[in-house]
Design an enzyme around this catalytic site. Structure first.
Site, PDB file in Angstrom:
ATOM      1  N   GLU A 466      34.414  26.352  22.756  1.00  0.00           N
ATOM      2  CA  GLU A 466      33.269  25.791  21.893  1.00  0.00           C
ATOM      3  C   GLU A 466      32.094  25.160  22.643  1.00  0.00           C
ATOM      4  O   GLU A 466      31.486  24.227  22.223  1.00  0.00           O
ATOM      5  CB  GLU A 466      33.586  24.913  20.842  1.00  0.00           C
ATOM      6  CG  GLU A 466      34.429  25.581  19.592  1.00  0.00           C
ATOM      7  CD  GLU A 466      33.578  26.279  18.976  1.00  0.00           C
ATOM      8  OE1 GLU A 466      34.168  27.498  18.715  1.00  0.00           O
ATOM      9  OE2 GLU A 466      32.392  26.374  18.827  1.00  0.00           O
TER      10      GLU A 466
HETATM   11  C1  LIG Z   1      42.289  29.647  24.543  1.00  0.00           C
HETATM   12  C2  LIG Z   1      40.742  29.926  24.583  1.00  0.00           C
HETATM   13  C3  LIG Z   1      40.328  30.184  23.020  1.00  0.00           C
HETATM   14  C4  LIG Z   1      39.027  30.764  22.833  1.00  0.00           C
HETATM   15  N1  LIG Z   1      38.553  31.019  21.820  1.00  0.00           N
HETATM   16  C5  LIG Z   1      37.305  31.628  21.603  1.00  0.00           C
HETATM   17  C6  LIG Z   1      36.680  32.155  20.173  1.00  0.00           C
HETATM   18  O1  LIG Z   1      37.590  32.265  19.381  1.00  0.00           O
HETATM   19  N2  LIG Z   1      35.931  33.000  20.105  1.00  0.00           N
HETATM   20  C7  LIG Z   1      34.878  33.107  21.269  1.00  0.00           C
HETATM   21  O2  LIG Z   1      34.005  33.545  21.227  1.00  0.00           O
HETATM   22  N3  LIG Z   1      35.246  32.461  22.486  1.00  0.00           N
HETATM   23  C8  LIG Z   1      36.422  31.870  22.832  1.00  0.00           C
HETATM   24  N4  LIG Z   1      37.081  31.399  23.922  1.00  0.00           N
HETATM   25  C9  LIG Z   1      36.010  31.331  24.974  1.00  0.00           C
HETATM   26  C10 LIG Z   1      35.457  29.945  25.372  1.00  0.00           C
HETATM   27  O3  LIG Z   1      34.524  29.660  24.494  1.00  0.00           O
HETATM   28  C11 LIG Z   1      34.713  30.229  26.825  1.00  0.00           C
HETATM   29  O4  LIG Z   1      35.758  30.213  27.657  1.00  0.00           O
HETATM   30  C12 LIG Z   1      33.820  28.881  27.046  1.00  0.00           C
HETATM   31  O5  LIG Z   1      32.659  29.069  26.332  1.00  0.00           O
HETATM   32  C13 LIG Z   1      33.371  28.885  28.360  1.00  0.00           C
HETATM   33  O6  LIG Z   1      33.097  30.239  29.102  1.00  0.00           O
HETATM   34  P1  LIG Z   1      33.504  30.947  30.321  1.00  0.00           P
HETATM   35  O7  LIG Z   1      35.046  31.036  30.119  1.00  0.00           O
HETATM   36  O8  LIG Z   1      32.824  32.355  30.732  1.00  0.00           O
HETATM   37  O9  LIG Z   1      33.142  29.800  31.310  1.00  0.00           O
HETATM   38  P2  LIG Z   1      31.586  29.869  32.146  1.00  0.00           P
HETATM   39  O10 LIG Z   1      30.623  30.076  31.372  1.00  0.00           O
HETATM   40  O11 LIG Z   1      32.117  31.026  33.314  1.00  0.00           O
HETATM   41  O12 LIG Z   1      31.702  28.563  32.807  1.00  0.00           O
HETATM   42  C14 LIG Z   1      32.323  28.233  34.149  1.00  0.00           C
HETATM   43  C15 LIG Z   1      32.122  26.636  34.512  1.00  0.00           C
HETATM   44  O13 LIG Z   1      30.672  26.814  34.880  1.00  0.00           O
HETATM   45  C16 LIG Z   1      29.959  25.754  33.942  1.00  0.00           C
HETATM   46  N5  LIG Z   1      28.590  26.347  33.696  1.00  0.00           N
HETATM   47  C17 LIG Z   1      28.474  27.599  33.025  1.00  0.00           C
HETATM   48  N6  LIG Z   1      26.933  27.570  33.019  1.00  0.00           N
HETATM   49  C18 LIG Z   1      26.442  26.459  33.293  1.00  0.00           C
HETATM   50  C19 LIG Z   1      25.222  25.947  33.210  1.00  0.00           C
HETATM   51  N7  LIG Z   1      23.903  26.830  32.949  1.00  0.00           N
HETATM   52  N8  LIG Z   1      25.022  24.797  33.540  1.00  0.00           N
HETATM   53  C20 LIG Z   1      26.069  23.885  34.162  1.00  0.00           C
HETATM   54  N9  LIG Z   1      27.200  24.457  34.191  1.00  0.00           N
HETATM   55  C21 LIG Z   1      27.530  25.505  33.894  1.00  0.00           C
HETATM   56  C22 LIG Z   1      30.675  25.410  32.834  1.00  0.00           C
HETATM   57  O14 LIG Z   1      30.834  24.062  32.267  1.00  0.00           O
HETATM   58  C23 LIG Z   1      32.198  25.719  33.468  1.00  0.00           C
HETATM   59  O15 LIG Z   1      32.618  24.491  33.801  1.00  0.00           O
HETATM   60  C24 LIG Z   1      38.262  30.771  24.003  1.00  0.00           C
HETATM   61  C25 LIG Z   1      38.651  30.359  25.232  1.00  0.00           C
HETATM   62  C26 LIG Z   1      39.991  30.076  25.580  1.00  0.00           C
HETATM   63  C27 LIG Z   1      40.433  29.834  26.786  1.00  0.00           C
END
Ligand SMILES: Cc1cc2nc3c(=O)[nH]c(=O)nc-3n(C[C@H](O)[C@H](O)[C@H](O)COP(=O)(O)OP(=O)(O)OC[C@H]3O[C@@H](n4cnc5c(N)ncnc54)[C@H](O)[C@@H]3O)c2cc1C
Length: 619
Positions: A466
């Site tokens: 989220e």
């Molecule tokens: C169990 C689980 C359930 C989920 N359920 C859903 C769902 O129902 N629907 C859905 O659509 N998604 C879902 N997700 C996805 C989830 O919302 C994403 O994993 C989350 O938004 C982070 O994206 P990412 O994993 O690509 O991490 P990334 O975006 O790659 O981030 C990695 C790190 O970099 C940091 N970061 C990234 N961009 C920036 C920035 N601009 N400035 C500073 N820091 C930054 C982040 O804070 C994080 O610490 C789920 C994930 C999991 C693991």
């Protein structure tokens, strides 16, 4: 050898004894929904009772709201909580695209839906209860406290209902809303793709216009919670995708509804749509909740319907995401609450060392000052986070129910300001409290059968999904701090100061140095806000470097104020006087971090930049 074996046998016996003791005090005790604490917070911290008295929620009276929350608590404690351990142990399974939830989930979900719980806030014309978000916040905390793995399915459904109520056209509402509100069908939120996580501008899923006015979706979504399961007859996927002629970035994203089964004109289920679950993830916690890889358009394109306008999908999805952010914040509160309940039970039963004067046997560990510190920290943080979530829910309610356009606008801005704090502070609290709960159990906390370890694992995701907590902090600093030219924040700080002044004016000795320490925390928040406001214009990197500390500082100041409101209300209620001790502890032991956080924020990005050479080194 025989002697060694004998010794090993005795040791083993000892471990078995410890386990029996842990089972008797720990895992045997399942979650009890904290109905009384929740009602107290809604009434005395969030002003729910006053809003009802002022007629903000029409015919709704307090007794009815209390009865609904009480019933939800009963269902959470008696029906859902027993699923929690089995959900963790057995988990959701996927075979050939068919996902099976753990034993017992289908039956409890059916009973939950039949009782009408899927439609707490939904409009009565679609079969909902039409109750305020404050009531939904109470219910959502208790569903998640009972079993976070179970509660994720309803949480997504609630978000889908909210998005369709606002953005779904008449035809979509007629076909889908009442079935989502009845819980017969469930909802999902499909944002994430391998290359598009925090940055949704990279979404690639493709939507093609079809001749009949519908669309065809092709692409892959990952991490989709309850994307496939056996709890309901149909699944309503809300999907972000991009039209061929869409502008690049977030301005070119549209929102679509793609059902698992197409729906015939008479409302019955038609053929399977071109969407399937390719696999589910093996993960740290929430094992009961299937986290799915969803594939759209293997056979030419999944049939989908536009929600809202083309290229305006993110605005529609934000309705869903904002509701879900508060819901996820409440997961932090919920896990913290149950970790506290379990740790307290264990600490009263487990004896080690002697706490008082010499003589007598070993003391229950709850009597050791350090264990007491852990337990009271847990309780105080949970109540503070709950208060912030309840304030946020009330602000969402007043954004539509306040009596003037001006008050509604102010409430809407307040909801926008507090949502990232409710999400990120509360989920950080969930992690901290779950970790403390494990620590209270000593070695047994690290052993799965106690149950404390599950809470620690389950809790961890809430700070990530989220919108990660880092992204929430950036949202708070970059978008919410400047809201209405800073007036929204100023109003919040003024409201905090009024509560601090009331504590000072009470003259109640039991508050100790509460007014002084909370006053310093609010001062620190104001100083940091002024610094960040300046940095946003001149040195964005410095503002962003301090964002997470700022969100923590905000949470500590506002959380302390929430506890102070609860303490002030307790002055006239002898049975509640423990709340005065709790705010004093929070103010004197936890909120004292606030001035340090302000100093850290004001040091800007320079200390980070000084470490660039470290990050450039070979790992
Ligand atoms: C169990 C689980 C359930 C989920 N359920 C859903 C769902 O129902 N629907 C859905 O659509 N998604 C879902 N997700 C996805 C989830 O919302 C994403 O994993 C989350 O938004 C982070 O994206 P990412 O994993 O690509 O991490 P990334 O975006 O790659 O981030 C990695 C790190 O970099 C940091 N970061 C990234 N961009 C920036 C920035 N601009 N400035 C500073 N820091 C930054 C982040 O804070 C994080 O610490 C789920 C994930 C999991 C693991």
């Amino acid at each position: 050898m025989a002697r060694l074996c004998g010794a090993y046998g005795r040791d083993k016996l000892f471990v078995v004894k410890r386990r029996v003791q842990a089972a008797a005090t720990g895992n045997a005790m399942t979650y009890r929904a904290p109905v009384a604490d929740i009602l107290y917070s809604l009434k005395h911290v969030a002003g729910f009772a006053a809003a009802i008295d002022q007629g903000r929620f029409g015919e709704l009276d307090l007794a009815t709201a209390e009865a609904v929350i009480g019933e939800a608590g009963k269902f959470a404690t008696e029906a859902i909580a027993p699923l929690d351990a089995v959900g963790d142990r057995d988990g959701a399974r996927c075979a050939n695209g068919v996902v099976t939830t753990p034993p017992g989930f289908r039956d409890v979900y059916r009973r939950w839906a039949e009782a009408g719980w899927a439609g707490v806030t939904a409009k009565p014309e679609y079969g909902g209860m039409g109750l305020p978000h404050a009531v939904a916040a109470a219910c959502n905390e208790m569903w998640s406290g009972a079993s976070m793995g179970f509660a994720l399915c309803p949480l997504l459904g609630e978000g889908a209902i909210g998005a369709l109520e606002v953005y779904g056209g008449e035809a979509l509402r007629a076909t889908y809303l009442s079935r989502l509100v009845s819980g017969e069908w469930t909802g999902t939120m499909n944002l994430t793709e391998p290359q598009a996580g925090s940055d949704l501008s990279a979404v690639k899923t493709r939507a093609e216009r079809a001749a009949d006015g519908t669309y065809r979706l092709t692409g892959q979504k990952i991490f989709i919670t309850y994307g496939e399961h056996d709890l309901a007859d149909n699944i309503v996927h809300l999907v972000l995708a991009r039209l061929p002629d869409a502008p690049p970035g977030t301005r070119g994203i549209s929102l679509f509804l793609a059902p698992k089964f197409l729906v015939k004109p008479d409302g019955s289920l038609g053929p399977r749509n071109d969407v399937r679950c390719a696999s589910i993830e093996h993960k740290l916690g929430i094992h009961a909740s299937p986290t799915c890889v969803m594939v759209y358009g293997d056979a030419g394109g999944a049939t989908a319907y536009l929600v809202g306008e083309e290229n305006r999908g993110l605005a529609a999805m934000f309705v869903m995401m904002n509701a879900a952010r508060l819901g996820v914040g409440l997961q932090g509160v919920a896990i913290g609450e149950k970790a506290y309940q379990k740790a307290l039970t264990y600490a009263r039963a487990r004896r080690q060392g002697r706490a008082g004067a010499a003589g007598g046997g070993m003391s229950p560990i709850v009597e050791h000052p350090d264990v007491k510190r852990m337990l009271v920290t847990m309780k105080a943080l949970v109540q503070a986070a709950r208060g912030i979530c309840h304030l946020t829910a009330m602000a969402i309610d007043l954004a539509t129910h306040a009596d003037s356009a001006e008050a509604r606008a102010a409430a809407s801005e307040r909801a926008a300001l507090l949502t990232p704090v409710a999400k990120a502070f509360s989920t950080d609290v969930g992690d901290e409290v779950a970790s403390l709960g494990l620590q209270v159990h000593g070695g047994m906390g690290y052993i799965e059968e106690t149950g404390a370890a599950q809470y620690f694992r389950d809790s961890r995701i809430a700070a990530i999904y989220e919108g990660t907590n880092g992204v929430q902090a950036i949202d708070l600093v970059q978008r919410k701090l400047p809201l209405a030219g800073g007036a929204t924040l100023k109003r919040e700080i003024a409201a905090m100061r009024a509560v601090v002044a009331a504590v000072a004016a009470s003259g109640e000795a039991e508050f100790g140095a509460t007014a002084a320490r909370l006053g310093e925390a609010v001062d620190a928040l104001e100083q940091a806000s002024v610094y960040l406001g300046g940095a946003l214009g001149a040195d964005v990197a410095s503002a962003l470097a301090g964002a997470t500390s700022y969100l923590r500082l905000f949470g500590l100041a506002l959380g302390g104020v929430c506890l102070a409101k609860a303490g002030l209300a307790a002055l006239s209620q002898p049975a509640e006087r423990g709340r005065i001790g709790l705010v004093r502890f929070f103010a004197e032991k936890l909120a004292t971090a606030a001035p340090g956080l302000a100093r850290s924020i004001q040091s800007g990005a320079a200390p980070l930049d000084g470490c660039d050479a470290i990050l450039a080194e070979n790992a």
